[in-house]
Each structure stands twice: as C-alpha cells, then as structure tokens.
Design a protein around this motif. Structure first.
Motif, mmCIF file in Angstrom:
data_model
loop_
_atom_site.group_PDB
_atom_site.id
_atom_site.type_symbol
_atom_site.label_atom_id
_atom_site.label_comp_id
_atom_site.label_asym_id
_atom_site.label_seq_id
_atom_site.Cartn_x
_atom_site.Cartn_y
_atom_site.Cartn_z
ATOM 1 N N LEU A 62 0.853 -1.185 0.000
ATOM 2 C CA LEU A 62 0.000 0.000 0.000
ATOM 3 C C LEU A 62 0.889 1.235 0.000
ATOM 4 O O LEU A 62 1.810 1.346 0.819
ATOM 5 C CB LEU A 62 -0.901 -0.008 1.235
ATOM 6 C CG LEU A 62 -1.738 1.246 1.484
ATOM 7 C CD1 LEU A 62 -2.743 1.434 0.356
ATOM 8 C CD2 LEU A 62 -2.448 1.144 2.831
ATOM 9 N N ARG A 82 -0.210 -6.217 -15.446
ATOM 10 C CA ARG A 82 -1.061 -5.933 -14.295
ATOM 11 C C ARG A 82 -2.518 -6.172 -14.649
ATOM 12 O O ARG A 82 -2.909 -6.097 -15.810
ATOM 13 C CB ARG A 82 -0.860 -4.502 -13.797
ATOM 14 C CG ARG A 82 -1.353 -3.418 -14.738
ATOM 15 C CD ARG A 82 -0.967 -2.048 -14.194
ATOM 16 N NE ARG A 82 -1.427 -0.966 -15.060
ATOM 17 C CZ ARG A 82 -1.109 0.311 -14.892
ATOM 18 N NH1 ARG A 82 -0.316 0.671 -13.870
ATOM 19 N NH2 ARG A 82 -1.567 1.231 -15.715
ATOM 20 N N ALA A 109 -6.260 -5.050 -12.993
ATOM 21 C CA ALA A 109 -7.108 -4.376 -12.019
ATOM 22 C C ALA A 109 -8.441 -5.110 -11.943
ATOM 23 O O ALA A 109 -8.809 -5.845 -12.872
ATOM 24 C CB ALA A 109 -7.309 -2.919 -12.427
ATOM 25 N N PRO A 147 -3.689 6.379 -8.208
ATOM 26 C CA PRO A 147 -4.700 5.386 -7.819
ATOM 27 C C PRO A 147 -5.021 4.406 -8.948
ATOM 28 O O PRO A 147 -5.289 3.227 -8.683
ATOM 29 C CB PRO A 147 -5.909 6.256 -7.466
ATOM 30 C CG PRO A 147 -5.306 7.534 -6.977
ATOM 31 C CD PRO A 147 -4.102 7.744 -7.849
ATOM 32 N N GLU A 148 -4.963 4.868 -10.174
ATOM 33 C CA GLU A 148 -5.261 3.977 -11.303
ATOM 34 C C GLU A 148 -4.172 2.946 -11.565
ATOM 35 O O GLU A 148 -4.347 2.061 -12.414
ATOM 36 C CB GLU A 148 -5.533 4.781 -12.575
ATOM 37 C CG GLU A 148 -4.480 5.803 -12.912
ATOM 38 C CD GLU A 148 -4.850 7.211 -12.430
ATOM 39 O OE1 GLU A 148 -5.330 7.338 -11.280
ATOM 40 O OE2 GLU A 148 -4.629 8.158 -13.205
ATOM 41 N N ASP A 149 -3.065 3.019 -10.859
ATOM 42 C CA ASP A 149 -2.029 1.985 -10.934
ATOM 43 C C ASP A 149 -2.356 0.793 -10.031
ATOM 44 O O ASP A 149 -1.651 -0.225 -10.073
ATOM 45 C CB ASP A 149 -0.663 2.535 -10.538
ATOM 46 C CG ASP A 149 -0.155 3.591 -11.513
ATOM 47 O OD1 ASP A 149 0.386 4.613 -11.042
ATOM 48 O OD2 ASP A 149 -0.302 3.390 -12.735
ATOM 49 N N THR A 150 -3.390 0.925 -9.230
ATOM 50 C CA THR A 150 -3.783 -0.161 -8.336
ATOM 51 C C THR A 150 -4.159 -1.404 -9.137
ATOM 52 O O THR A 150 -5.005 -1.343 -10.031
ATOM 53 C CB THR A 150 -4.967 0.271 -7.466
ATOM 54 O OG1 THR A 150 -4.552 1.331 -6.607
ATOM 55 C CG2 THR A 150 -5.483 -0.893 -6.626
ATOM 56 N N GLN A 205 0.141 -7.659 -5.043
ATOM 57 C CA GLN A 205 -0.860 -6.587 -5.020
ATOM 58 C C GLN A 205 -0.186 -5.235 -4.794
ATOM 59 O O GLN A 205 0.631 -5.075 -3.871
ATOM 60 C CB GLN A 205 -1.882 -6.831 -3.912
ATOM 61 C CG GLN A 205 -2.909 -5.724 -3.759
ATOM 62 C CD GLN A 205 -3.898 -5.671 -4.905
ATOM 63 O OE1 GLN A 205 -4.433 -6.696 -5.323
ATOM 64 N NE2 GLN A 205 -4.151 -4.476 -5.419
ATOM 65 N N VAL A 206 -0.543 -4.284 -5.627
ATOM 66 C CA VAL A 206 -0.133 -2.890 -5.445
ATOM 67 C C VAL A 206 -1.392 -2.056 -5.291
ATOM 68 O O VAL A 206 -2.279 -2.090 -6.149
ATOM 69 C CB VAL A 206 0.695 -2.381 -6.648
ATOM 70 C CG1 VAL A 206 0.937 -0.877 -6.528
ATOM 71 C CG2 VAL A 206 2.016 -3.125 -6.737
ATOM 72 N N THR A 207 -1.482 -1.341 -4.179
ATOM 73 C CA THR A 207 -2.630 -0.486 -3.907
ATOM 74 C C THR A 207 -2.151 0.933 -3.683
ATOM 75 O O THR A 207 -1.311 1.178 -2.810
ATOM 76 C CB THR A 207 -3.405 -0.977 -2.678
ATOM 77 O OG1 THR A 207 -3.822 -2.337 -2.894
ATOM 78 C CG2 THR A 207 -4.631 -0.110 -2.433
ATOM 79 N N VAL A 208 -2.682 1.853 -4.478
ATOM 80 C CA VAL A 208 -2.313 3.262 -4.358
ATOM 81 C C VAL A 208 -3.535 4.010 -3.842
ATOM 82 O O VAL A 208 -4.538 4.150 -4.549
ATOM 83 C CB VAL A 208 -1.856 3.844 -5.706
ATOM 84 C CG1 VAL A 208 -1.375 5.285 -5.515
ATOM 85 C CG2 VAL A 208 -0.756 2.988 -6.317
ATOM 86 N N SER A 209 -3.433 4.467 -2.611
ATOM 87 C CA SER A 209 -4.586 5.092 -1.973
ATOM 88 C C SER A 209 -4.123 5.968 -0.822
ATOM 89 O O SER A 209 -3.134 5.665 -0.158
ATOM 90 C CB SER A 209 -5.544 4.011 -1.456
ATOM 91 O OG SER A 209 -6.604 4.600 -0.721
#
Length: 118
Positions: free
Chosen positions: A11, A38, A40, A87-90, A113-117
């Motif tokens: 994260l 990736r 999503a 965020p759209e890289d999540t 998992q990659v979460t951009v938030s």
C-alpha cells in the motif's frame, strides 16, 4: 519447471514509489523476453513493461516516464521501479517470462498486489 516469484507490492500513497522484484529459478538470459503485466479488478490483464533478451525495453503509454523495468543478470532478478504512483495503478502485478526452448512457453508468477490510496 521454471518458477517466477514476485515481491515488493504493498500500500502506497499517491505520488509514492514502490519497487517490485521478480526472482527467476532459471538463468534470466534464457528468457527471450521478460515483462510485467497488471490486472485491475474487472479489467483485462495488460502489459506494463517488457525487456528483451538484448535489453531493449518498451512501456505502456500510461506508465512511460514513471516506471522503469530493469534486470540483475547475475542475480536472475527482474525489477519494476514505480514512481509517481496514481490510484489507477492499483492492480495485481504479474511477472512474465517467455522461453523458446525446448518449446515456446510463457511462465507467470503468482502476482503481487499494489494499492495506491490515501
């Protein structure tokens, strides 16, 4: 059997950075290409970045200038440096390797998992 193992996801806040790693069980120069994909939620898997045996690279338009694919030949590891994350890289990020011999084969890692938030 060739194995690819990703690590480094997590994260991160928008604007932050992460570096993904993909350790291969085979000599990295035995792959014609290695790449990061990736996926999503509710979207198709897409190519993020690819590196050829000769070291040439190409990137998805959405990550150009922000992501860098690289490799450590001695360590048999592929990397993806991700900067200025959005965020759209999540997504779940997958390592891919393609070998031609003995038969053309695509290998995949289990994903990280990659979460951009915020």
């Amino acid at each position: 059997q060739v194995h690819l193992v990703e690590s480094g996801g997590g994260l991160v806040q928008p604007g932050g950075s992460l570096r993904l790693s993909c350790a291969t069980s085979d000599t990295i120069l035995n792959f014609l290409t290695m790449a990061w994909y990736r996926q999503a939620p509710e979207k198709e898997r897409e190519l993020v970045a690819r590196m050829s045996y000769m070291g040439s690279t190409n990137y998805a338009d959405s990550v150009k200038g922000r992501f860098t694919i690289s490799r450590d030949i001695a360590g048999n590891t592929l990397y993806l440096q991700m900067n200025s994350l959005k965020p759209e890289d999540t997504a779940v990020y997958y390592c891919n390797g393609n070998q031609a011999l003995p038969t053309p084969t695509d290998y995949w890692g289990q994903g990280t998992q990659v979460t951009v938030s915020s």
